[in-house]
Design a protein around this motif. Structure first.
Motif, PDB file in Angstrom:
ATOM      1  N   LEU A 140       0.835  -1.203   0.000  1.00 50.28           N
ATOM      2  CA  LEU A 140       0.000   0.000   0.000  1.00 50.28           C
ATOM      3  C   LEU A 140       0.870   1.254   0.000  1.00 50.28           C
ATOM      4  O   LEU A 140       1.988   1.259   0.527  1.00 50.28           O
ATOM      5  CB  LEU A 140      -0.912   0.003   1.226  1.00 50.28           C
TER       6      LEU A 140
ATOM      7  N   SER B  52      -0.317  -7.124  -4.531  1.00 49.50           N
ATOM      8  CA  SER B  52      -1.314  -6.210  -5.096  1.00 49.50           C
ATOM      9  C   SER B  52      -0.985  -4.806  -4.612  1.00 49.50           C
ATOM     10  O   SER B  52      -0.978  -4.541  -3.405  1.00 49.50           O
ATOM     11  CB  SER B  52      -2.723  -6.626  -4.647  1.00 49.50           C
TER      12      SER B  52
ATOM     13  N   TRP C 293      -1.620  -0.867  -4.163  1.00 50.40           N
ATOM     14  CA  TRP C 293      -2.699   0.120  -4.047  1.00 50.40           C
ATOM     15  C   TRP C 293      -2.109   1.470  -3.660  1.00 50.40           C
ATOM     16  O   TRP C 293      -1.202   1.543  -2.834  1.00 50.40           O
ATOM     17  CB  TRP C 293      -3.715  -0.302  -2.983  1.00 50.40           C
TER      18      TRP C 293
ATOM     19  N   THR D 283      -3.420   5.365  -2.346  1.00 50.25           N
ATOM     20  CA  THR D 283      -4.509   6.232  -1.886  1.00 50.25           C
ATOM     21  C   THR D 283      -3.933   7.600  -1.547  1.00 50.25           C
ATOM     22  O   THR D 283      -2.976   7.697  -0.770  1.00 50.25           O
ATOM     23  CB  THR D 283      -5.214   5.650  -0.654  1.00 50.25           C
TER      24      THR D 283
ATOM     25  N   ARG E  63      -6.697   0.398  -8.868  1.00 51.58           N
ATOM     26  CA  ARG E  63      -6.311   0.385  -7.457  1.00 51.58           C
ATOM     27  C   ARG E  63      -5.728   1.720  -7.002  1.00 51.58           C
ATOM     28  O   ARG E  63      -5.246   1.827  -5.878  1.00 51.58           O
ATOM     29  CB  ARG E  63      -5.292  -0.734  -7.199  1.00 51.58           C
TER      30      ARG E  63
END
Length: 407
Positions: free
Chosen positions: A79, A128, A130, A132, A168
């Motif tokens: 992340l 994965s 991601w 933000t 994502r």
């Protein structure tokens, strides 16, 4: 030949003695047999318990293996969370609009991929990635336009390009509120760092120590091991060095300076019902001179503006004036969430002092003696006096009998 009576008596006695010995031996054997039977039964019972325990452990191990297989079949999370108010993308990318957004997303992805490749971490399963970004879009657009870095239209196109580069990648406009971005990022870190699927979180919070308390709390909870600091500028923040966080530097992704937010003039509001009378401890200080110069760099507050914190924040996106800064002295400095930038008139200072006296002093709330005494700008006595509704319930904030002391 006839047996003598004496011999018969001896034979009878020997037979009786022999029978007695045999009976005693039989009793001993029966006791021994009972003991062995009990031991055998105990051993069988123990073996059954152990067999059941082994079956239970085997079932637990099978369950763990199944969970691990399920876990490995899922994607582990890498992340990246960015404070978009503090970490502003390079103006060369911003001015390219949609294409600049896609390039920024590609640069960030490539930098993280290179970092993970060089990092000595054993990864099971797939990763994965991601991203933000939390930011106040209206304020950011105004800052960028004022510094002539890009136009609002270019910013919109950049955001779209960045977001569309991956499903994502998410950009969240937090809206107005001084701590909105900070609150969301803090909760983000507290939540996702506890997920077992989270492999690494890259965190970009800017140069200032805004998130120092958040980082300290994460360290106390033993969660910092998954955090890497994404360096938005060349000089890394103190908390990254203090807590020895690994740092990923991306030289051309963000601008290498801190931009100040735009100055805003609050809209006029109603002040009906507020008294401008000064109370003890709320004296004007040199922070707000009574004569206001047109060349002053501070912000003027409309004379009709309500200085009550709730009303102020409800009708304007600017933080309200800091009571302690204008009425005493504020020790929070740049970390203070209230404004030190206004120029207040004497009437506004009086109103500010009157409103501050309605809120209880934190020292008195906690049952302590206030070290500022009469110089304290906060309330030491309940403004409602003995008729205070909360006092009748035993819940008045003004502790220490200060309700009863009002005359």
């Amino acid at each position: 030949m006839a047996t003598s009576p004496v011999a018969e008596v001896n034979l009878s006695s020997a037979t009786i003695k022999r029978n007695a010995d045999l009976e005693n031996r039989l009793a001993e054997l029966e006791v021994e047999l009972a003991v062995w039977k009990q031991a055998h039964a105990t051993a069988i019972e123990g073996a059954d318990r152990e067999a059941k325990a082994l079956k239970g452990r085997l079932a637990s191990l099978n369950s763990q293996v199944a969970s691990m297989e399920t876990f490995m079949s899922q994607s582990l999370l890498v992340l990246c969370v960015i404070d978009g108010d503090a970490c502003i993308f390079n103006d060369l990318l911003l001015r390219q609009g949609h294409e600049g957004g896609r390039q920024a997303a590609q640069q960030l992805t490539r930098a993280v991929a290179d970092y993970l490749t060089n990092e000595d971490v054993h990864v099971l399963g797939r990763l994965s990635f991601w991203v933000t970004i939390y930011f106040n879009k209206a304020i950011l657009a105004s800052v960028l336009e004022r510094h002539k870095l890009c136009s609002p239209e270019q910013l919109d196109a950049f955001i779209m390009g960045f977001s569309q580069s991956s499903p994502r990648f998410v950009l969240v406009d937090v809206g107005y509120g001084k701590d909105a971005t900070f609150t969301k990022i803090t909760e983000y870190l507290q939540t996702y760092l506890r997920f077992p699927q989270t492999q690494r979180i890259f965190f970009a919070g800017g140069q200032e120590n805004t998130y120092a308390s958040t980082i300290a709390a994460l360290q106390n909870d033993g969660l910092l091991g998954k955090v890497a600091f994404l360096e938005a500028c060349r000089a890394s923040p103190n908390y990254a060095q203090k807590h020895r966080l690994p740092i990923l530097t991306v030289d051309t992704l963000f601008i290498n300076q801190r931009l100040s937010p735009p100055l805003r003039t609050p809209p006029p509001l109603n002040m009906n019902g507020l008294s401008p009378t000064l109370t003890s401890g709320g004296l004007p200080t040199p922070h707000s001179p009574p004569s206001i110069s047109a060349s002053s760099t501070g912000r003027l507050v409309d004379p009709t503006l309500c200085l009550d914190t709730r009303h102020f924040t409800a009708y304007t996106d600017s933080p309200p004036p800091c009571n302690e800064f204008y009425l005493m002295s504020c020790t929070k400095g740049g970390a203070c969430k209230y404004s030190h930038d206004y120029i207040l008139t004497p009437d506004q200072l009086a109103t500010l002092a009157a409103n501050a006296k309605k809120a209880p002093c934190n020292f008195l709330k906690n049952g302590l003696q206030c070290p500022y005494g009469e110089r304290c700008c906060w309330g030491h006595v309940c403004p409602n006096g003995p008729k205070c509704f909360h006092l009748s319930k035993g819940k008045c904030w003004f502790k220490g009998g200060s309700c009863q002391n009002v005359r």
